[in-house]
Design an enzyme around this catalytic site. Sequence first.
Site, mmCIF file in Angstrom:
data_model
loop_
_atom_site.group_PDB
_atom_site.id
_atom_site.type_symbol
_atom_site.label_atom_id
_atom_site.label_comp_id
_atom_site.label_asym_id
_atom_site.label_seq_id
_atom_site.Cartn_x
_atom_site.Cartn_y
_atom_site.Cartn_z
ATOM 1 N N HIS A 238 46.097 41.046 34.771
ATOM 2 C CA HIS A 238 46.887 41.159 35.994
ATOM 3 C C HIS A 238 47.820 39.968 36.197
ATOM 4 C CE1 HIS A 238 43.288 39.388 38.524
ATOM 5 N NE2 HIS A 238 43.679 38.579 37.576
ATOM 6 N N ASN A 239 49.020 40.314 36.670
ATOM 7 C CA ASN A 239 50.063 39.337 37.020
ATOM 8 C C ASN A 239 50.628 38.558 35.834
ATOM 9 O OD1 ASN A 239 48.088 39.258 39.751
ATOM 10 N ND2 ASN A 239 50.282 39.596 40.071
#
Length: 339
Positions: A238-239
Amino acid sequence: MAFTLAQLAQQLGAQVHGDGTLEIRKVATLEKAGEGDITFLSNKKYRHYLEQSKATAVLITEADLPFCPTNALVLKDPYVGFARVAQLLDTTPQPATDIHPSAVIAADVQLGERVAIGANAVIESGVVLGDDVRIGPGCFVGKNTRLGARSRLWANVTLYHNITMGTDCLVQSGTVIGADGFGYANERGEWIKIPQLGGVTIGNRVEIGACTTIDRGALEDTRIADNVIIDNQCQIAHNVEIGYGTAVAGSTVMAGSLKVGKYCIIGGASVFNGHMEICDQATVTGMAMVMRPITEPGVYSSGIPLQTNKEWRKTAARVMRIEEMHKRLSKLEKKLDQE
């Protein structure tokens, strides 16, 4: 489909040597090429194959032309020329050619012109599919996801909700985009799940291999920029942000909030720590473990090269003793200094 040599030369900006009216129907290797085939030579160590090649034509540089016994297209980079000719002669089928009766499509889905959706695909509410999008059999496209024109999903691709994909993208089978990132808080030994509220934003002309996973962001989106290519079985947490034109080889793992710059080349089975940055134009060789930021362009490696098992055992034993050896060396240096 067939092209004459003259037509291919015009497409590539190449120079014809030989008969420009000859038809080319497919690409092949130097060793296996036959009548109607075009091949290429981009590395002089394979030059000896030219003498025996039965290809109708060869993509070749000016420097190698004197060694070519057959028709040729002369250009600066034969490998790039081969890639473009292969695209022109490509016979790969489409993931889907029409909208199959078994596809489940929500009533409010916006379909562009000439969209094709394969058998048993599910397209949920709020989805927008651009012109000429192709969705293979068994795919799932979640709520409010958007696919740009000419993007293609092969069979059994999963796109969760709130995914944005640009134009001319290609995703191979088994890939999952937008599953929850690995976000948890720990309270006295109990794991508390943090809802992953971001999405995934993918640019234009991105290609993603089979069985790769790209997690949705925790609060903001995971981002893949234009012209990125990602191989099979990679994990993008994520991210993560991957910059323009970067290439990521198979089985690479990128931990959360990693930022990779533009035009990087990531070797296979590399592992990256999270919450750090990799600068533009960094090359990381295969099997590297990247635990710290990279701030200068260049080639980076880690790990022990292949040895026989006997040699490797000796190396491992010495590595385990390196602290002891360092202390002994320091004592000897001090003793010499005192003398």
